[in-house]
Design an enzyme around this catalytic site. Structure first.
Site, PDB file in Angstrom:
ATOM      1  N   GLU A 147       8.471  -3.737  11.380  1.00  0.00           N
ATOM      2  CA  GLU A 147       8.912  -2.438  10.878  1.00  0.00           C
ATOM      3  C   GLU A 147       9.329  -1.536  12.037  1.00  0.00           C
ATOM      4  O   GLU A 147       8.569  -1.362  12.994  1.00  0.00           O
ATOM      5  CB  GLU A 147       7.776  -1.785  10.063  1.00  0.00           C
ATOM      6  CG  GLU A 147       8.137  -0.418   9.505  1.00  0.00           C
ATOM      7  CD  GLU A 147       7.217   0.073   8.395  1.00  0.00           C
ATOM      8  OE1 GLU A 147       6.382  -0.711   7.906  1.00  0.00           O
ATOM      9  OE2 GLU A 147       7.331   1.253   8.035  1.00  0.00           O
ATOM     10  N   ASP A 176       0.846  -1.194   0.000  1.00  0.00           N
ATOM     11  CA  ASP A 176       0.000   0.000   0.000  1.00  0.00           C
ATOM     12  C   ASP A 176       0.884   1.248   0.000  1.00  0.00           C
ATOM     13  O   ASP A 176       0.393   2.369  -0.157  1.00  0.00           O
ATOM     14  CB  ASP A 176      -0.985  -0.007   1.178  1.00  0.00           C
ATOM     15  CG  ASP A 176      -0.290  -0.008   2.525  1.00  0.00           C
ATOM     16  OD1 ASP A 176       0.930  -0.280   2.581  1.00  0.00           O
ATOM     17  OD2 ASP A 176      -0.978   0.253   3.535  1.00  0.00           O
ATOM     18  N   SER A 177       2.206   1.049   0.122  1.00  0.00           N
ATOM     19  CA  SER A 177       3.158   2.139  -0.088  1.00  0.00           C
ATOM     20  C   SER A 177       3.071   2.670  -1.521  1.00  0.00           C
ATOM     21  O   SER A 177       3.694   3.681  -1.838  1.00  0.00           O
ATOM     22  CB  SER A 177       4.584   1.679   0.227  1.00  0.00           C
ATOM     23  OG  SER A 177       4.882   0.474  -0.458  1.00  0.00           O
ATOM     24  N   GLU A 183      -1.843  -5.431   8.506  1.00  0.00           N
ATOM     25  CA  GLU A 183      -1.159  -4.814   9.644  1.00  0.00           C
ATOM     26  C   GLU A 183      -1.898  -5.117  10.940  1.00  0.00           C
ATOM     27  O   GLU A 183      -3.140  -5.083  10.966  1.00  0.00           O
ATOM     28  CB  GLU A 183      -1.065  -3.285   9.446  1.00  0.00           C
ATOM     29  CG  GLU A 183      -0.199  -2.895   8.255  1.00  0.00           C
ATOM     30  CD  GLU A 183      -0.023  -1.382   8.115  1.00  0.00           C
ATOM     31  OE1 GLU A 183      -0.474  -0.616   8.996  1.00  0.00           O
ATOM     32  OE2 GLU A 183       0.581  -0.969   7.106  1.00  0.00           O
ATOM     33  N   LYS A 218      -1.085  -9.512   2.872  1.00  0.00           N
ATOM     34  CA  LYS A 218      -0.461  -9.007   4.096  1.00  0.00           C
ATOM     35  C   LYS A 218      -1.427  -8.049   4.765  1.00  0.00           C
ATOM     36  O   LYS A 218      -2.123  -7.282   4.092  1.00  0.00           O
ATOM     37  CB  LYS A 218       0.859  -8.298   3.774  1.00  0.00           C
ATOM     38  CG  LYS A 218       1.534  -7.681   5.009  1.00  0.00           C
ATOM     39  CD  LYS A 218       2.977  -7.275   4.765  1.00  0.00           C
ATOM     40  CE  LYS A 218       3.163  -5.895   4.185  1.00  0.00           C
ATOM     41  NZ  LYS A 218       2.541  -4.826   4.987  1.00  0.00           N
ATOM     42  N   ASP A 265      -0.772  -6.274  -0.346  1.00  0.00           N
ATOM     43  CA  ASP A 265      -0.981  -5.578   0.931  1.00  0.00           C
ATOM     44  C   ASP A 265      -2.452  -5.159   1.018  1.00  0.00           C
ATOM     45  O   ASP A 265      -2.961  -4.488   0.104  1.00  0.00           O
ATOM     46  CB  ASP A 265      -0.100  -4.310   0.926  1.00  0.00           C
ATOM     47  CG  ASP A 265       0.536  -3.994   2.260  1.00  0.00           C
ATOM     48  OD1 ASP A 265       0.325  -4.750   3.234  1.00  0.00           O
ATOM     49  OD2 ASP A 265       1.271  -2.987   2.311  1.00  0.00           O
TER      50      ASP A 265
HETATM   51  N1  LIG Z   1       9.160   5.135   0.044  1.00  0.00           N
HETATM   52  C1  LIG Z   1       8.657   4.515   1.135  1.00  0.00           C
HETATM   53  N2  LIG Z   1       9.505   3.819   1.921  1.00  0.00           N
HETATM   54  C2  LIG Z   1       9.025   3.180   3.025  1.00  0.00           C
HETATM   55  O1  LIG Z   1       9.820   2.519   3.713  1.00  0.00           O
HETATM   56  C3  LIG Z   1       7.633   3.252   3.308  1.00  0.00           C
HETATM   57  C4  LIG Z   1       6.790   3.998   2.451  1.00  0.00           C
HETATM   58  N3  LIG Z   1       7.352   4.617   1.379  1.00  0.00           N
HETATM   59  N4  LIG Z   1       5.466   4.119   2.664  1.00  0.00           N
HETATM   60  C5  LIG Z   1       4.837   3.307   3.667  1.00  0.00           C
HETATM   61  C6  LIG Z   1       5.706   3.125   4.816  1.00  0.00           C
HETATM   62  C7  LIG Z   1       5.974   4.378   5.600  1.00  0.00           C
HETATM   63  N5  LIG Z   1       7.284   4.120   6.118  1.00  0.00           N
HETATM   64  C8  LIG Z   1       8.120   5.044   6.705  1.00  0.00           C
HETATM   65  C9  LIG Z   1       8.221   6.294   6.195  1.00  0.00           C
HETATM   66  C10 LIG Z   1       9.057   7.230   6.737  1.00  0.00           C
HETATM   67  C11 LIG Z   1       9.806   6.902   7.846  1.00  0.00           C
HETATM   68  C12 LIG Z   1      10.701   7.942   8.430  1.00  0.00           C
HETATM   69  O2  LIG Z   1      10.649   9.078   8.056  1.00  0.00           O
HETATM   70  N6  LIG Z   1      11.581   7.585   9.365  1.00  0.00           N
HETATM   71  C13 LIG Z   1      12.567   8.473   9.907  1.00  0.00           C
HETATM   72  C14 LIG Z   1      12.181   8.958  11.261  1.00  0.00           C
HETATM   73  C15 LIG Z   1      12.202   7.933  12.337  1.00  0.00           C
HETATM   74  C16 LIG Z   1      11.980   8.498  13.731  1.00  0.00           C
HETATM   75  O3  LIG Z   1      11.533   9.630  13.865  1.00  0.00           O
HETATM   76  O4  LIG Z   1      12.290   7.773  14.691  1.00  0.00           O
HETATM   77  C17 LIG Z   1      13.914   7.768   9.939  1.00  0.00           C
HETATM   78  O5  LIG Z   1      14.929   8.443   9.906  1.00  0.00           O
HETATM   79  O6  LIG Z   1      13.937   6.525   9.915  1.00  0.00           O
HETATM   80  C18 LIG Z   1       9.718   5.635   8.369  1.00  0.00           C
HETATM   81  C19 LIG Z   1       8.870   4.692   7.782  1.00  0.00           C
HETATM   82  C20 LIG Z   1       7.756   2.840   5.659  1.00  0.00           C
HETATM   83  N7  LIG Z   1       7.050   2.654   4.426  1.00  0.00           N
HETATM   84  C1  LIG Z   2       7.249  -1.475   3.675  1.00  0.00           C
HETATM   85  C2  LIG Z   2       6.371  -2.659   3.473  1.00  0.00           C
HETATM   86  C3  LIG Z   2       6.525  -3.662   4.571  1.00  0.00           C
HETATM   87  C4  LIG Z   2       4.927  -2.278   3.261  1.00  0.00           C
HETATM   88  O1  LIG Z   2       4.046  -2.576   4.025  1.00  0.00           O
HETATM   89  C5  LIG Z   2       4.596  -1.516   2.063  1.00  0.00           C
HETATM   90  O2  LIG Z   2       5.471  -1.344   1.187  1.00  0.00           O
HETATM   91  O3  LIG Z   2       3.446  -1.088   1.953  1.00  0.00           O
HETATM   92 MG   LIG Z   3       2.221  -1.587   3.589  1.00  0.00          MG
END
Ligand SMILES: Nc1nc(=O)c2c([nH]1)NC[C@@H]1CN(c3ccc(C(=O)N[C@@H](CCC(=O)O)C(=O)O)cc3)CN21
Ligand SMILES: CC(C)C(=O)C(=O)O
Ligand SMILES: [Mg+2]
Length: 292
Positions: free
Chosen positions: A208, A71-72, A142, A140, A110
């Site tokens: 995750e 769903d990303s 959540e 999948k 997803d």
């Molecule tokens: N392009 C993309 N990559 C992804 O991994 C992803 C998506 N989209 N869309 C659905 C979810 C959303 N996810 C995400 C998106 C952003 C962060 C993020 O910005 N993390 C920062 C901040 C962490 C914190 O504040 O502790 C990091 O630096 O990891 C994490 C997971 C994982 N998934």
């Molecule tokens: C990051 C993976 C696990 C996911 O759920 C997605 O791509 O939507």
């Molecule tokens: Mg997902």
């Protein structure tokens, strides 16, 4: 060249990928037992997202055993900021495209936000659409222990289910943002969620943004494979969004991303070179034109 361990020449001759080492009956599709066997042999594997035909074909040929139509797609295909607005209708055609292109990989669909949480019946109706219309091989969803009734019904209906715990993006408004999950006293609850999903019949669980030592503990405790994203090196498998892995998307990537290519730069340079050739008259050349 295919890098699938045991895919040699034509599909008809292909023997079990990720088999047990014993000569199995011809088997071209990665299935649940192959992933289970890899856990038992301690072989780590990589999952990638895919949302279209060429990406699916390329990753499949590269030997990626499991493709997730995430769903990303919300923020990597459709231009939403999050996964929350994504619907089943958004994803079904993408799942269909990926399953059509992937010859060996297991394709996991997803389930998007709002399409399975209302009841086990709703989850089954949604998962059935992905299996029939998308021709997915698994789904999948959540959530942890609270999703047990949904998982049980899907598995009873014959649908392999992958769980997803830790940071669950569909719940970001409840979780209060993109945050590591399972720190401190919530660690035991994450282990219980993982065990509940396994007990309910999940064939694998995504974790995750979970502290690496906790993900290692869950991986040790579970008999089914764990798939980490920001969950350290001890998981049985890893998953990344392909546009992150390949450096297609701009901006700052999350900490858990490693960039293996610079597709954004590459594609930008190609587009600029093409535009320059058109402007200068270098393209199209005689070999791109049709004589009378
Ligand atoms: N392009 C993309 N990559 C992804 O991994 C992803 C998506 N989209 N869309 C659905 C979810 C959303 N996810 C995400 C998106 C952003 C962060 C993020 O910005 N993390 C920062 C901040 C962490 C914190 O504040 O502790 C990091 O630096 O990891 C994490 C997971 C994982 N998934
Ligand atoms: C990051 C993976 C696990 C996911 O759920 C997605 O791509 O939507
Ligand atoms: Mg997902």
């Amino acid at each position: 060249m295919s890098e699938h361990p045991s895919t040699t020449s034509t599909p008809a001759e292909v023997t079990a990928p990720y088999g047990t080492g014993v000569q199995a009956a011809p088997q071209r599709r990665v299935r649940v037992p192959h992933l289970q066997a890899m856990k038992e042999r301690g072989e780590k594997w990589a999952m990638l997202t895919a949302y279209d035909m060429y990406s699916a074909e390329i990753f499949d040929e590269a030997g990626i055993p499991v493709l997730l139509v995430g769903d990303s797609a919300g923020n990597n295909v459709y231009g939403f900021e999050t996964t929350v607005p994504v619907t089943v209708d958004h994803l079904v055609p993408l799942v269909r495209a990926v399953t059509s292109a992937a010859r060996h990989a297991m394709v996991v669909a997803d389930l998007p936000f709002g399409s399975y949480q209302a009841s086990p019946q709703q989850a089954l109706a949604t998962a059935t659409r992905f299996m029939k219309e998308g021709m997915a091989h698994a789904v999948k969803l959540e959530g942890g222990a609270s999703m047990v009734p949904e998982v049980e019904l899907l598995v009873r209906a014959g649908i392999p289910v992958m769980g997803h715990i830790g940071f669950t993006p569909q719940s970001e408004h409840v979780l209060g943002g993109y945050k590591v999950q399972g720190r401190g006293e919530s660690a035991d609850r994450l282990v219980e969620d993982a065990l509940a999903l396994q007990e309910a019949g999940c064939f694998a669980v995504v974790m995750e943004m979970v502290p690496a030592p906790l993900a290692a503990r869950v991986t040790e405790v579970l008999s089914i494979p764990t798939i980490g994203i920001g969950a350290g090196p001890e998981c049985d498998a890893q998953v990344l969004v392909w546009q992150d892995m390949a450096g297609l998307r701009g901006g700052k990537a999350p900490r858990f991303v490693k960039k293996y290519a610079d597709l954004r730069g590459e594609l930008g340079r190609a587009a600029a070179a093409y535009a320059a050739d058109v402007a200068s008259g270098a393209f199209p050349a005689p070999e791109h034109s049709f004589p009378e």
